[in-house]
Enzyme design. Structure first.
Site, short mmCIF file in Angstrom:
data_model
loop_
_atom_site.label_atom_id
_atom_site.label_comp_id
_atom_site.label_asym_id
_atom_site.label_seq_id
_atom_site.Cartn_x
_atom_site.Cartn_y
_atom_site.Cartn_z
N GLY A 201 43.89 40.95 46.79
CA GLY A 201 42.96 41.71 45.96
C GLY A 201 41.65 42.02 46.68
N CYS A 202 41.15 41.05 47.39
CA CYS A 202 39.87 41.24 48.10
C CYS A 202 40.03 42.23 49.25
CB CYS A 202 39.33 39.90 48.59
SG CYS A 202 38.95 38.79 47.21
#
EC number: 1.11.1.24
Length: 152
Positions: A44-45
Site C-alpha cells: 500500500g505504501c
C-alpha cells in the site's frame, strides 16, 4: 484529535532519507502535500508513494511540493526512495511525535488484532501553513485524486 480546514499545521523538523533536517518552515510560501504512511516498501505504501511520484509534474505545475512521513529509520527510507526513484523527502518520525500532533497515530485493527500505528492520512497545507484539506484513513490510491479534486 484531528486537524480541520483552517487549522495551523503543526510544526515539525525531522530527518529525511539523506540525513538532512526538513521542517514545515522550509515550505513557507509554498503549498505542501504532507502524507503519513505506515511502513516503507510495503504494498500500500509503495502504491501511494509511486502515485505521488508519477503525479509530480502536475503537483509541481500547481505549486505543490510532496513530503512523506513514516516511523521508518532514514536508512530504510533511503532504500525505499532508491528502489522506486521517488525523488521527494521521506521523513523519519521514529517516536511518532509528529504523527500524534497531526492526529494520525491511533488504534488500528488487522486480522482481528488491535494495535497502535499510523492511520494513513494526507494533508494539503497552504503557503501560510494552514490546513486546506485533511484526509484521514485515506486509501493509498486516493491520495493524488483527492489533491487534484481539491485543486478543482
Amino acid at each position: 484529535m484531528t486537524l480541520k480546514v483552517g487549522d495551523k499545521a503543526p510544526a515539525f523538523k525531522l530527518q529525511d532519507q539523506d540525513g538532512r533536517a526538513v521542517s514545515l518552515a522550509d515550505y513557507k510560501g509554498k503549498k505542501l502535500l504532507l502524507y503519513f504512511y505506515p511502513k516503507a516498501d510495503t504494498s500500500g505504501c509503495t502504491k501511494q508513494a509511486c502515485s505521488i511520484r508519477d503525479a509530480e509534474p502536475d503537483l509541481s505545475q500547481a505549486g505543490i511540493a510532496a513530503v512523506g512521513i513514516s516511523p521508518d529509520k532514514p536508512d530504510k527510507q533511503k532504500k525505499f526512495d532508491t528502489k522506486y526513484g521517488l525523488g521527494f523527502p521521506l521523513l523519519s518520525d521514529e517516536d511518532n511525535a509528529v504523527a500524534k500532533k497531526y492526529g494520525v497515530w491511533g488504534e488500528k485493527k488487522m486480522y482481528g488484532k488491535t494495535y497502535e500505528g499510523i492511520i494513513r492520512s494526507s494533508f494539503l497545507i497552504d503557503e501560510a501553513g494552514k490546513i486546506v484539506h485533511a484526509w484521514y484513513k485515506v486509501s493509498p490510491a486516493d491520495t493524488v485524486p483527492n489533491v487534484k479534486k481539491a485543486l478543482g
